[in-house]
Design an enzyme around this catalytic site. Structure first.
Site: not given
Length: 329
Positions: A150, A248
């Site tokens: 990230k 997703k």
């Protein structure tokens, strides 16, 4: 008639989870159960924080559709009854499992897979922190084969983070997630800085809504669209901008739509990635089915929790497996 019931839960994370612009310490999820008096199906949704799809909205979406859902729609009909998002994801998953239990046919077969699901490689995500701390986390994923980093949009610091993780784990596939943190003018320097560290994927570097800035951009690292690509309707617009579609189920509204997105991405020559919001094994299991058709899998949501559901999915040797005892049997 079906009986629809809902539960909510606040999931506590084992450690704070930091990405560009956000720090998460808990996650709120909605669990939907559909019961016909003999069989039941379950599904969990978390929604997408950047869309305002929070627990209140998910509950409202379910209540708006309650009468229609309790009438027993098909999964395809559900796509027209409810908007894409976490609530529809939960209801969709419940319909899949209910059908599996009624028919005695596992979800994977209902989804068109020709053989039982196999364990699949998943990425393990390193939350944004100092380079040394992130390298320590990467080393802690001792058996991981694939790691996703990230980033926060701080170019020099982000490159130092990636360098530290690559030094700590020279053996793994490595991807990074910009979470909308970069500007178009920074892309060349970002890609050039990532290349020496053998980074294979750059996920969502630009803000949602800035997709046109990628028109004609040629990157030496594959670029995946996440926040920019929500539903089936968005896949066509990915061509010429993204190389990979990150599906997703909390964005698109469930496995039913996710399968359609995967097929359309393939038809248009795009790679398929399956990702997840933070959730329990109940939320991960439908993604595991879709992951059988994907090039890249990022389904490590339960690993961030202080406590998961039981029975839960299994992580072993960098692989993920979700058995019928978790969901979809």
């Amino acid at each position: 008639m079906l009986r629809l019931s809902t539960e909510t839960a606040t999931l506590r994370l084992a450690q704070p989870f930091r990405i560009s612009g956000y720090v998460f310490e808990t996650a709120e999820v909605l669990v939907v159960t559909l019961d016909d008096g003999t069989h039941r199906g379950r599904g969990e949704g978390a929604g997408a924080y950047y869309l305002g799809d929070d627990l209140a909205k998910m509950l409202a979406d379910v209540e708006t559709a309650r009468t229609a859902v309790e009438a027993g729609p098909t999964r395809e009909q559900l796509r027209a009854l409810m908007p894409a998002g976490g609530a529809r994801n939960a209801v969709d998953a419940a319909l899949w499992e209910l059908e599996a239990r009624r028919s005695g046919t596992p979800v994977w077969r209902l989804a068109g897979l020709s053989e039982p699901p196999r364990p699949i490689v998943t990425t393990f995500t390193v939350s944004a922190d100092t380079p040394d701390a992130m390298a320590a986390v990467a080393r802690g994923y001792a058996r991981a084969r694939s790691i996703k980093v990230k980033l926060t949009g701080e170019l020099a610091l982000d490159l130092a983070r990636v360098a530290a993780i690559r030094e700590a784990r020279p053996d793994v596939w490595l991807g990074v997630d910009g979470n909308q943190g970069f500007a178009r003018k920074e892309l060349d320097a970002l890609v050039e800085g990532l290349l020496p560290h053998r980074v294979s994927l750059l996920e969502q570097p630009l803000a949602r809504g800035a997709e046109a800035a990628l028109d004609g951009y040629r990157s030496a690292i594959a670029i995946a669209g996440d926040e920019s690509l929500l539903t089936l309707d968005d896949v066509a617009g990915a061509v010429g901008r993204f190389d990979v579609v990150n599906i997703k189920l909390d964005k698109c509204g469930g496995l039913t739509e996710g399968l359609l997105m995967a097929a359309e991405a393939r038809r248009r020559g795009l790679g398929v990635m399956v990702g997840t919001m933070i959730g329990t094994s109940l939320a991960t299991a439908p993604g595991f089915v879709l992951g059988q058709l994907a090039d890249l899998v990022d389904l490590d949501g339960p690993t961030f929790l202080a406590e998961d559901r039981a029975p839960g999915v299994r992580y072993d040797d960098g692989l993920l497996y979700a058995g019928a005892e978790v969901w979809g049997g």
